[in-house]
Design a protein around this motif. Sequence first.
Motif, PDB file in Angstrom:
ATOM      1  N   SER A   6       0.814  -1.220   0.000  1.00 43.87           N
ATOM      2  CA  SER A   6       0.000   0.000   0.000  1.00 43.87           C
ATOM      3  C   SER A   6       0.845   1.266   0.000  1.00 43.87           C
ATOM      4  O   SER A   6       0.410   2.311  -0.478  1.00 43.87           O
ATOM      5  N   MET A   7       2.059   1.193   0.538  1.00 43.83           N
ATOM      6  CA  MET A   7       2.933   2.360   0.548  1.00 43.83           C
ATOM      7  C   MET A   7       3.439   2.685  -0.849  1.00 43.83           C
ATOM      8  O   MET A   7       3.900   3.809  -1.101  1.00 43.83           O
ATOM      9  N   GLY A  10      -0.148   3.478  -3.303  1.00 45.05           N
ATOM     10  CA  GLY A  10      -0.759   4.750  -2.939  1.00 45.05           C
ATOM     11  C   GLY A  10      -2.263   4.717  -3.105  1.00 45.05           C
ATOM     12  O   GLY A  10      -2.842   3.747  -3.598  1.00 45.05           O
ATOM     13  N   SER A  11      -2.891   5.796  -2.676  1.00 48.21           N
ATOM     14  CA  SER A  11      -4.348   5.885  -2.786  1.00 48.21           C
ATOM     15  C   SER A  11      -4.749   7.170  -3.487  1.00 48.21           C
ATOM     16  O   SER A  11      -3.922   8.065  -3.711  1.00 48.21           O
ATOM     17  N   GLU A  14      -3.007  11.023  -4.141  1.00 44.78           N
ATOM     18  CA  GLU A  14      -1.590  11.084  -3.766  1.00 44.78           C
ATOM     19  C   GLU A  14      -0.683  11.196  -4.992  1.00 44.78           C
ATOM     20  O   GLU A  14      -1.068  10.856  -6.107  1.00 44.78           O
ATOM     21  N   THR A  16       2.513   9.643  -4.752  1.00 41.98           N
ATOM     22  CA  THR A  16       3.235   8.379  -4.556  1.00 41.98           C
ATOM     23  C   THR A  16       4.739   8.609  -4.678  1.00 41.98           C
ATOM     24  O   THR A  16       5.200   9.534  -5.359  1.00 41.98           O
ATOM     25  N   TRP A  68      -2.529  -2.903  -2.497  1.00 44.45           N
ATOM     26  CA  TRP A  68      -2.941  -2.692  -1.112  1.00 44.45           C
ATOM     27  C   TRP A  68      -3.116  -4.062  -0.446  1.00 44.45           C
ATOM     28  O   TRP A  68      -3.888  -4.891  -0.905  1.00 44.45           O
ATOM     29  N   ASN A 137       5.960   0.658  11.483  1.00 41.23           N
ATOM     30  CA  ASN A 137       4.832   1.585  11.505  1.00 41.23           C
ATOM     31  C   ASN A 137       4.317   1.761  12.927  1.00 41.23           C
ATOM     32  O   ASN A 137       4.941   1.331  13.896  1.00 41.23           O
ATOM     33  N   THR A 186       4.078  10.341   7.715  1.00 42.53           N
ATOM     34  CA  THR A 186       2.918   9.551   7.292  1.00 42.53           C
ATOM     35  C   THR A 186       1.655  10.311   7.657  1.00 42.53           C
ATOM     36  O   THR A 186       1.683  11.224   8.480  1.00 42.53           O
ATOM     37  N   THR A 190       1.377   4.811   9.007  1.00 40.60           N
ATOM     38  CA  THR A 190       1.901   3.795   8.089  1.00 40.60           C
ATOM     39  C   THR A 190       2.190   4.358   6.712  1.00 40.60           C
ATOM     40  O   THR A 190       3.282   4.184   6.171  1.00 40.60           O
ATOM     41  N   HIS A 191       1.216   5.018   6.114  1.00 43.15           N
ATOM     42  CA  HIS A 191       1.315   5.407   4.706  1.00 43.15           C
ATOM     43  C   HIS A 191       1.944   6.793   4.546  1.00 43.15           C
ATOM     44  O   HIS A 191       1.572   7.727   5.262  1.00 43.15           O
ATOM     45  N   GLU A 197       6.988  10.319   1.003  1.00 43.92           N
ATOM     46  CA  GLU A 197       7.218   9.880  -0.372  1.00 43.92           C
ATOM     47  C   GLU A 197       8.620  10.246  -0.829  1.00 43.92           C
ATOM     48  O   GLU A 197       9.329   9.440  -1.440  1.00 43.92           O
TER      49      GLU A 197
END
Length: 220
Positions: A6-7, A10-11, A14, A16, A68, A137, A186, A190-191, A197
């Motif tokens: 997931s890092m 990305g979502s 973002e 990334t 993810w 994390n 983050t 976590t992310h 980035e």
Amino acid sequence: MPVGDSMTIGSAGEHTWRYRMWQHLCRSYGGSFTLVGPRETLHDKLADAPTSYAYADPDFPRAHLAGWGEGWLHMAPLIGEAVRSCRADVLLVSLGLIDLGFYTNAEQTAENVRAFAAEARAANRRVRMVWLPVIPNVRAQSDPAFAAEVARFNELLAKTAADLDESGSPVLLASAPPSYDIDADTYDGTHPNDSGEHKIAAAFAEAMHQAWDLGESYEE
């Protein structure tokens, strides 16, 4: 080819770290640079599926092999075909947190690392790989057993990289970003946010620059 969990995928909304790395490589070589992979999307949190193209800046080669909730366990069976079909020559791999959190212990995860490397090399005998250690994390702060598994896996990852390194198909262990702060870098423990980035991209970039003279020193 960026490979990760997931890092890395990305979502929605973002940039990334993949985008940051592409920018860095373009600056280093004074022109366009290609990222490859069988996937292009971001994770859509509302749909809980990798269906979004809503990058903060979509104008870059968005290809990757990341998902993810996916780890070394999931990528080992996929990497051979991805390398073969996308003609990847360098793999930038950030995996392990999901494995340790939900699927496998440190020793089992290290075995999946070896399977991943074997499949990648079967597809391209001269493929290069850069592996990023697991960045602990927020769970590692409150779960000592999990923190110990992360530390143990990172030890095994370093040993595996040394064991598998070959002149024709080098394996490079990047250094975890030394200033990475899960509170500052983050958005949820976590992310990565924007600064996170950049730090992840820098970890890969500095490793390649120092070991292989590929690219330049990273600058935001």
